[in-house]
Design an enzyme around this catalytic site. Sequence first.
Site, PDB file in Angstrom:
ATOM      1  N   GLY A  13     117.195  26.726 -41.288  1.00  0.00           N
ATOM      2  CA  GLY A  13     116.707  28.079 -41.961  1.00  0.00           C
ATOM      3  C   GLY A  13     115.161  27.617 -42.372  1.00  0.00           C
ATOM      4  NE  ARG A  16     113.307  35.133 -43.565  1.00  0.00           N
ATOM      5  CZ  ARG A  16     114.256  36.216 -43.994  1.00  0.00           C
ATOM      6  NH1 ARG A  16     113.774  37.082 -44.441  1.00  0.00           N
ATOM      7  NH2 ARG A  16     115.618  35.914 -43.937  1.00  0.00           N
ATOM      8  CG  ASP A  64     125.378  30.648 -36.612  1.00  0.00           C
ATOM      9  OD1 ASP A  64     125.158  30.110 -37.738  1.00  0.00           O
ATOM     10  OD2 ASP A  64     126.089  31.533 -36.584  1.00  0.00           O
ATOM     11  CB  VAL A  65     123.645  25.934 -39.460  1.00  0.00           C
ATOM     12  CG1 VAL A  65     122.101  25.606 -39.116  1.00  0.00           C
ATOM     13  CG2 VAL A  65     123.953  26.937 -40.629  1.00  0.00           C
ATOM     14  CG  ASN A  93     116.162  25.626 -46.310  1.00  0.00           C
ATOM     15  OD1 ASN A  93     116.201  25.685 -47.682  1.00  0.00           O
ATOM     16  ND2 ASN A  93     115.753  26.633 -45.780  1.00  0.00           N
ATOM     17  CB  SER A 145     121.711  26.982 -55.687  1.00  0.00           C
ATOM     18  OG  SER A 145     121.556  27.918 -56.349  1.00  0.00           O
ATOM     19  CE1 TYR A 158     123.356  30.643 -51.772  1.00  0.00           C
ATOM     20  CE2 TYR A 158     122.956  30.410 -54.171  1.00  0.00           C
ATOM     21  CZ  TYR A 158     122.598  30.251 -53.009  1.00  0.00           C
ATOM     22  OH  TYR A 158     121.076  29.850 -52.381  1.00  0.00           O
ATOM     23  CB  ALA A 160     132.555  28.083 -54.089  1.00  0.00           C
ATOM     24  CE  LYS A 162     122.934  27.013 -51.234  1.00  0.00           C
ATOM     25  NZ  LYS A 162     122.232  26.271 -50.149  1.00  0.00           N
TER      26      LYS A 162
END
Length: 247
Positions: A13, A16, A64-65, A93, A145, A158, A160, A162
């Site tokens: 990622g 950006r 695509d990871v 990332n 995060s 999100y 869950a 992170k």
Amino acid sequence: MEQREKKYALVTGGSRGIGRAVCLKLAGMGYSVIVNYRSNDDEAHVTLGMIESAGGEGELLKFDVADRQDVEEALSSWKSAHEGSYISVLVNNAGFRDDSLLIWMEDSSWEQVVDVTLKGFLNVTRFLLKDMLVARFGRVVNISSLSGIKGLPGQTNYSAAKGGLIAATKALAQETARKKVTVNAVAPGFISTDMTRDLDENELRKLIPAGRFGTPDEVAAAVGFLASEEASYITGTVISVNGGLYT
């Protein structure tokens, strides 16, 4: 044939935001940076151009990871083209947000968010880890995060993902420490990027003791430290970059 001493870092990622800042930081540290991205060709080329304009080296690697086959084909191709070299620094990332209250959340929202973070970590780290262990040097830095530590309403998926990434960081660190491969996480709070553009910054910064959103460069600085030789005795930890919002 490439020189063995050239150092390679992969940032997933990386086209950006925080990923771009991390790419520039690692390039400035002397790494040849592999910029991974899934779809945005234009932004990926901007990142590569910024690396090269600053005097660094880099290349693009599109995959695509969350897709194991895509990951393994891309990284196998890279290895074939870089005989005698290995990726010694991995920054996981890549991330994805799709916020809603759990009572209204669709299965697809849960699966996509969790897959990018956790399957992405699994697919990429598992492929690269063996070479790090054989070489007896490696750095894995996972971008978690604040949501993965504190939990945030509307981000159960999100949080869950992170939070799971933090637990995986702590477990893997214990598996690899004797081989001098460290595994750590960085947990940003509110950072000014495309991902936070839809948030009310004026209201949220009132909650932050530092009184502002952070910058991608401030997150990248923590990543750069964890990737460095100076961090060789730090593993299984989480560095929060959140302006004091949650400690």
